[in-house]
Design a protein around this motif. Structure first.
Motif, PDB file in Angstrom:
ATOM      1  N   ASN A  25      66.384  36.441  99.580  1.00  0.00           N
ATOM      2  CA  ASN A  25      67.579  35.857 100.097  1.00  0.00           C
ATOM      3  C   ASN A  25      67.657  35.666 101.692  1.00  0.00           C
ATOM      4  OD1 ASN A  25      69.075  35.913  97.573  1.00  0.00           O
ATOM      5  ND2 ASN A  25      69.851  37.929  98.154  1.00  0.00           N
ATOM      6  N   ASP A  26      67.018  36.584 102.270  1.00  0.00           N
ATOM      7  CA  ASP A  26      66.752  36.351 103.658  1.00  0.00           C
ATOM      8  C   ASP A  26      65.672  35.061 103.949  1.00  0.00           C
ATOM      9  OD1 ASP A  26      67.796  38.334 104.695  1.00  0.00           O
ATOM     10  OD2 ASP A  26      66.300  39.754 105.065  1.00  0.00           O
ATOM     11  N   TYR A  27      64.873  34.889 102.946  1.00  0.00           N
ATOM     12  CA  TYR A  27      63.955  33.875 103.214  1.00  0.00           C
ATOM     13  C   TYR A  27      64.750  32.491 102.935  1.00  0.00           C
ATOM     14  CZ  TYR A  27      60.730  30.156 101.413  1.00  0.00           C
ATOM     15  OH  TYR A  27      60.097  28.978 101.059  1.00  0.00           O
ATOM     16  N   ARG A  28      65.516  32.510 101.898  1.00  0.00           N
ATOM     17  CA  ARG A  28      66.203  31.237 101.597  1.00  0.00           C
ATOM     18  C   ARG A  28      67.154  31.045 102.884  1.00  0.00           C
ATOM     19  NH1 ARG A  28      64.734  27.675  99.193  1.00  0.00           N
ATOM     20  NH2 ARG A  28      67.016  26.939  99.040  1.00  0.00           N
ATOM     21  N   ARG A  29      67.959  32.198 103.429  1.00  0.00           N
ATOM     22  CA  ARG A  29      68.787  31.995 104.434  1.00  0.00           C
ATOM     23  C   ARG A  29      68.062  31.168 105.731  1.00  0.00           C
ATOM     24  NH1 ARG A  29      71.008  36.939 104.262  1.00  0.00           N
ATOM     25  NH2 ARG A  29      70.411  37.286 106.486  1.00  0.00           N
ATOM     26  N   ASN A  67      58.156  35.114  94.442  1.00  0.00           N
ATOM     27  CA  ASN A  67      57.735  36.381  94.156  1.00  0.00           C
ATOM     28  C   ASN A  67      56.268  36.434  93.472  1.00  0.00           C
ATOM     29  OD1 ASN A  67      58.505  38.984  93.507  1.00  0.00           O
ATOM     30  ND2 ASN A  67      58.743  38.727  91.459  1.00  0.00           N
ATOM     31  N   ARG A  68      55.748  35.485  93.044  1.00  0.00           N
ATOM     32  CA  ARG A  68      54.632  35.559  92.693  1.00  0.00           C
ATOM     33  C   ARG A  68      53.470  35.848  93.804  1.00  0.00           C
ATOM     34  NH1 ARG A  68      55.601  31.831  88.669  1.00  0.00           N
ATOM     35  NH2 ARG A  68      55.345  30.028  89.790  1.00  0.00           N
ATOM     36  N   VAL A  69      53.891  35.210  95.023  1.00  0.00           N
ATOM     37  CA  VAL A  69      53.150  35.397  96.321  1.00  0.00           C
ATOM     38  C   VAL A  69      53.539  36.582  96.878  1.00  0.00           C
ATOM     39  CG1 VAL A  69      52.625  34.353  98.514  1.00  0.00           C
ATOM     40  CG2 VAL A  69      52.913  32.683  96.639  1.00  0.00           C
ATOM     41  N   TYR A  70      54.722  36.920  96.866  1.00  0.00           N
ATOM     42  CA  TYR A  70      55.227  38.085  97.835  1.00  0.00           C
ATOM     43  C   TYR A  70      55.382  39.317  96.903  1.00  0.00           C
ATOM     44  CZ  TYR A  70      55.066  34.859 101.532  1.00  0.00           C
ATOM     45  OH  TYR A  70      54.474  33.897 102.316  1.00  0.00           O
ATOM     46  N   VAL A  71      55.133  39.370  95.871  1.00  0.00           N
ATOM     47  CA  VAL A  71      55.588  40.758  94.872  1.00  0.00           C
ATOM     48  C   VAL A  71      55.124  41.928  95.470  1.00  0.00           C
ATOM     49  CG1 VAL A  71      53.514  40.521  93.347  1.00  0.00           C
ATOM     50  CG2 VAL A  71      55.687  41.398  92.305  1.00  0.00           C
ATOM     51  N   SER A  72      53.940  42.185  95.881  1.00  0.00           N
ATOM     52  CA  SER A  72      53.670  43.329  96.419  1.00  0.00           C
ATOM     53  C   SER A  72      53.813  43.466  97.992  1.00  0.00           C
ATOM     54  CB  SER A  72      52.125  43.538  96.084  1.00  0.00           C
ATOM     55  OG  SER A  72      51.322  42.459  96.648  1.00  0.00           O
ATOM     56  N   HIS A  73      54.163  42.552  98.950  1.00  0.00           N
ATOM     57  CA  HIS A  73      54.607  42.582 100.197  1.00  0.00           C
ATOM     58  C   HIS A  73      55.648  41.473 100.447  1.00  0.00           C
ATOM     59  CE1 HIS A  73      51.084  44.819 100.958  1.00  0.00           C
ATOM     60  NE2 HIS A  73      50.261  43.908 100.185  1.00  0.00           N
ATOM     61  N   PRO A  74      56.997  42.012 100.010  1.00  0.00           N
ATOM     62  CA  PRO A  74      58.089  40.903 100.254  1.00  0.00           C
ATOM     63  C   PRO A  74      58.390  40.894 101.661  1.00  0.00           C
ATOM     64  CG  PRO A  74      58.850  43.197  99.516  1.00  0.00           C
ATOM     65  CD  PRO A  74      57.474  43.130  99.293  1.00  0.00           C
ATOM     66  N   ASP A  75      57.991  41.608 102.676  1.00  0.00           N
ATOM     67  CA  ASP A  75      58.416  41.550 104.038  1.00  0.00           C
ATOM     68  C   ASP A  75      57.592  40.440 104.630  1.00  0.00           C
ATOM     69  OD1 ASP A  75      56.453  43.333 103.527  1.00  0.00           O
ATOM     70  OD2 ASP A  75      57.156  44.498 105.371  1.00  0.00           O
ATOM     71  N   ARG A  76      56.287  40.261 103.867  1.00  0.00           N
ATOM     72  CA  ARG A  76      55.274  39.462 104.718  1.00  0.00           C
ATOM     73  C   ARG A  76      55.962  37.855 104.622  1.00  0.00           C
ATOM     74  NH1 ARG A  76      49.567  40.386 102.724  1.00  0.00           N
ATOM     75  NH2 ARG A  76      49.852  42.417 103.649  1.00  0.00           N
ATOM     76  N   ARG A  78      58.056  36.633 106.187  1.00  0.00           N
ATOM     77  CA  ARG A  78      58.779  36.407 107.503  1.00  0.00           C
ATOM     78  C   ARG A  78      57.204  35.816 108.524  1.00  0.00           C
ATOM     79  NH1 ARG A  78      61.490  41.377 106.442  1.00  0.00           N
ATOM     80  NH2 ARG A  78      59.718  42.292 107.506  1.00  0.00           N
ATOM     81  N   GLU A  79      56.409  36.752 108.633  1.00  0.00           N
ATOM     82  CA  GLU A  79      55.007  36.395 109.288  1.00  0.00           C
ATOM     83  C   GLU A  79      54.476  35.046 108.964  1.00  0.00           C
ATOM     84  OE1 GLU A  79      55.976  39.433 108.287  1.00  0.00           O
ATOM     85  OE2 GLU A  79      55.735  40.632 109.749  1.00  0.00           O
ATOM     86  N   ASP A  80      54.527  35.122 107.725  1.00  0.00           N
ATOM     87  CA  ASP A  80      53.617  33.813 106.989  1.00  0.00           C
ATOM     88  C   ASP A  80      54.476  32.488 107.702  1.00  0.00           C
ATOM     89  OD1 ASP A  80      52.078  35.350 105.985  1.00  0.00           O
ATOM     90  OD2 ASP A  80      52.765  35.038 103.695  1.00  0.00           O
ATOM     91  N   ARG A  81      55.902  32.769 107.315  1.00  0.00           N
ATOM     92  CA  ARG A  81      56.895  31.457 107.670  1.00  0.00           C
ATOM     93  C   ARG A  81      56.875  31.067 108.872  1.00  0.00           C
ATOM     94  NH1 ARG A  81      60.485  28.114 105.815  1.00  0.00           N
ATOM     95  NH2 ARG A  81      62.265  27.876 107.155  1.00  0.00           N
ATOM     96  N   ILE A  85      55.335  27.849 111.108  1.00  0.00           N
ATOM     97  CA  ILE A  85      56.375  27.008 112.000  1.00  0.00           C
ATOM     98  C   ILE A  85      55.870  26.930 113.284  1.00  0.00           C
ATOM     99  CG2 ILE A  85      58.625  27.071 112.979  1.00  0.00           C
ATOM    100  CD1 ILE A  85      59.684  28.023 110.365  1.00  0.00           C
ATOM    101  N   GLU A  86      55.236  28.173 113.776  1.00  0.00           N
ATOM    102  CA  GLU A  86      54.577  27.920 115.145  1.00  0.00           C
ATOM    103  C   GLU A  86      53.440  26.903 115.200  1.00  0.00           C
ATOM    104  OE1 GLU A  86      53.219  30.721 118.860  1.00  0.00           O
ATOM    105  OE2 GLU A  86      53.356  31.702 116.927  1.00  0.00           O
ATOM    106  N   ARG A  87      52.581  27.143 114.288  1.00  0.00           N
ATOM    107  CA  ARG A  87      51.297  26.126 114.125  1.00  0.00           C
ATOM    108  C   ARG A  87      52.013  24.795 114.001  1.00  0.00           C
ATOM    109  NH1 ARG A  87      48.789  23.541 110.465  1.00  0.00           N
ATOM    110  NH2 ARG A  87      50.117  24.414 108.636  1.00  0.00           N
ATOM    111  N   ILE A  88      52.930  24.440 113.144  1.00  0.00           N
ATOM    112  CA  ILE A  88      53.616  23.023 113.069  1.00  0.00           C
ATOM    113  C   ILE A  88      53.829  22.488 114.339  1.00  0.00           C
ATOM    114  CG2 ILE A  88      55.107  21.477 111.920  1.00  0.00           C
ATOM    115  CD1 ILE A  88      54.996  23.483 109.205  1.00  0.00           C
ATOM    116  N   LEU A  89      54.931  23.257 115.245  1.00  0.00           N
ATOM    117  CA  LEU A  89      55.603  22.791 116.058  1.00  0.00           C
ATOM    118  C   LEU A  89      54.547  22.766 117.635  1.00  0.00           C
ATOM    119  CD1 LEU A  89      58.966  24.548 115.838  1.00  0.00           C
ATOM    120  CD2 LEU A  89      58.319  22.338 115.132  1.00  0.00           C
TER     121      LEU A  89
END
Length: 139
Positions: A25-29, A67-76, A78-81, A85-89
């Protein structure tokens, strides 16, 4: 007494299964809370940058693909995203982005804090619930 114990067991299993979807939900938000067309206009992004941002926002269409990607590290997520974004911008526009949309704070930390807020709210709710139960027995 048994009733309270069952309530706690249920609360325990609920919060465990809830955690993963909290992260989602945080990811979606993190996508829906921001008008990305405005971001592109504000930061004067190129068509390539805008397309890359849109592709990033569309990367996981639903909970299962995320969930397939983040099932074992759901908090990751944020860093990934935000690394993406930093790489793109680029660093300079990423800094402007953070200033305008996250009051200058690191979005990774912003969403990390949300997670801790959920915990606090839950703890308080169970305390209130216990107090009511105790008071209920005195009458």
């Amino acid at each position: 007494m048994k009733k309270i114990l069952i309530a706690f067991l249920l609360a325990g299993t609920f919060s465990l299964s809830y955690a993963q979807s909290d992260y989602y939900n945080d990811y979606r938000r993190s996508i829906t809370d921001i008008n990305w067309q405005n971001v592109a206009a504000d930061l004067i992004l190129s068509a390539v940058q805008t397309n890359q941002l849109n592709a990033l926002n569309d990367r996981y269409r639903d909970y299962d693909s995320w969930n397939r990607v983040y099932v074992s590290h759901p908090d990751r997520w944020r860093e990934d995203r935000y690394y993406e974004i930093e790489r793109i911008l680029g660093r300079e526009k990423y800094t402007q982005f953070k200033k305008k949309y996250y009051k200058g704070q690191n979005p990774v930390a912003v969403y990390n804090r949300n997670k801790n807020n959920y915990k606090k709210v839950k703890v308080q709710k169970t305390k209130v619930y216990k107090m009511e139960k105790k008071n209920g027995h005195h009458h």
